[in-house]
Enzyme design. Structure first.
Site, PDB file in Angstrom:
ATOM      1  CG  HIS A 154      -1.467   1.240   1.453  1.00  0.00           C
ATOM      2  ND1 HIS A 154      -2.927   1.492   1.032  1.00  0.00           N
ATOM      3  CD2 HIS A 154      -1.256   2.379   2.067  1.00  0.00           C
ATOM      4  CE1 HIS A 154      -3.143   2.750   1.255  1.00  0.00           C
ATOM      5  NE2 HIS A 154      -2.389   3.161   1.954  1.00  0.00           N
ATOM      6  CD  GLU A 155       1.826   3.386   3.685  1.00  0.00           C
ATOM      7  OE1 GLU A 155       2.132   4.513   3.050  1.00  0.00           O
ATOM      8  OE2 GLU A 155       0.822   3.361   4.409  1.00  0.00           O
ATOM      9  CG  HIS A 157       0.521   6.256  -0.745  1.00  0.00           C
ATOM     10  ND1 HIS A 157      -0.741   6.831  -1.274  1.00  0.00           N
ATOM     11  CD2 HIS A 157      -0.087   5.548   0.617  1.00  0.00           C
ATOM     12  CE1 HIS A 157      -1.768   6.507  -0.264  1.00  0.00           C
ATOM     13  NE2 HIS A 157      -1.397   5.855   0.797  1.00  0.00           N
ATOM     14  CD  GLU A 179      -4.421   6.798   2.320  1.00  0.00           C
ATOM     15  OE1 GLU A 179      -4.297   5.660   2.398  1.00  0.00           O
ATOM     16  OE2 GLU A 179      -3.693   7.612   2.282  1.00  0.00           O
TER      17      GLU A 179
END
EC number: 3.4.24.-
Length: 294
Positions: free
Chosen positions: A140-141, A144, A213
């Protein structure tokens, strides 16, 4: 093995529409300032310098704020192995890796580009998640990082920040000059328009943050091929947050926008002011993706 980064056209459409509205609000604001005789040059330079520092030094600022410590491969071999493998799949350079000594179970990414990124995890999250769940959070990070979210949101908030400073200081400094605004009514008009622009842009930027997100959750599911792992991690982090002492949560509350889940979140009524979608909405998206991938 690299995985195809499939697009969610609905999500992309909502992000583009939000950015279009944001651009329209900003163009109106700049046109209004020009018409009202407000010389925005000083404000542009001041805010530009401030946000330039934020853009180029955000990684160092965030690490300093959180007390994160960059770790080498010898210090955290398993963490480095995970990130290395995920970066190959995501097709991005490997970022620096940091660890934050706190019981708060969370993670974040910072940096203006994939080549200048840092991914950090807390000791709290490393202690509580399974390897598969931690891998999903890291993915997930890294999403980003791949999507350049720090740069996008910094640029998106530029004019909003100008409006904020005009609201804050224009009444003190007589509207900062301008022939059309030397009377009290003109100054008040600029102040009111600036408030309106700041409020609308604030809400749009928060909406854009929530969409990004969702995009990072989707990216994690694509990278790992297991949306259920991130769903499990989100539920576990959300549940564990209630057990963390409020003093610890308040210490990191300023980092909410960066975290995978805010350390302190409000009620569902306040969702429009949140930087993150509700956990329930994120789980629904991941459940849908799990069915599509099965």
């Amino acid at each position: 093995m690299k995985r195809k980064w499939e697009r969610d056209l609905g999500l992309q459409g909502r992000m583009l529409f939000t950015m279009f509205l944001l651009a329209a609000v900003y163009l109106f604001f700049l046109a209004f300032l020009s018409y009202s005789g407000t010389p925005p040059v000083f404000m542009l330079l001041f805010v530009g310098a401030f946000m330039g520092i934020q853009y180029f030094y955000s990684d160092k600022m965030v690490l300093w704020t959180t007390g994160a410590h960059i770790v080498s491969e010898s210090e955290a071999p398993q963490l480095h192995d995970m990130v290395t493998r995920l970066c190959v799949i995501a097709d991005i350079p490997k970022p620096q890796i940091a660890i934050v000594q706190t019981r708060v179970p969370n993670a974040f990414a910072t940096g203006r580009s994939p080549n200048k990124a840092v991914v950090a995890v807390t000791t709290g999250i490393m202690d509580k998640l399974t390897p598969a769940e931690l891998e999903a959070v890291l993915a997930h990070e890294l999403s980003h990082v791949k999507n350049r979210d720090m740069a996008v949101l910094t640029i998106a908030s530029f004019i909003s920040t100008i409006a904020f400073y005009i609201v804050r200081y224009s009444l003190y400094f007589g509207g900062m000059g301008g022939d059309r605004r030397r009377d009290g009514g003109g100054i008040l008009l600029v102040w009111l328009v600036s408030i309106a622009v700041w409020v609308v842009s604030f809400l749009l930027i928060r909406a854009l943050s929530r969409y990004r997100e969702f995009a990072a959750d989707r990216g994690s599911a694509i990278i790992t091929g297991q949306p259920a792992n991130l769903a499990s991690a989100l539920m576990k982090i959300s549940g564990l947050m209630d057990r963390v002492p409020s003093e610890d949560l308040r210490k990191v509350e300023g980092m909410n926008a960066f975290f995978i889940i805010p350390a302190i979140s409000g009620s569902s009524f306040m969702d429009i002011f949140s930087t993150h979608p509700s956990v329930e909405k994120r789980l629904a998206q991941l459940e849908k993706m799990q069915k599509e991938m099965s």
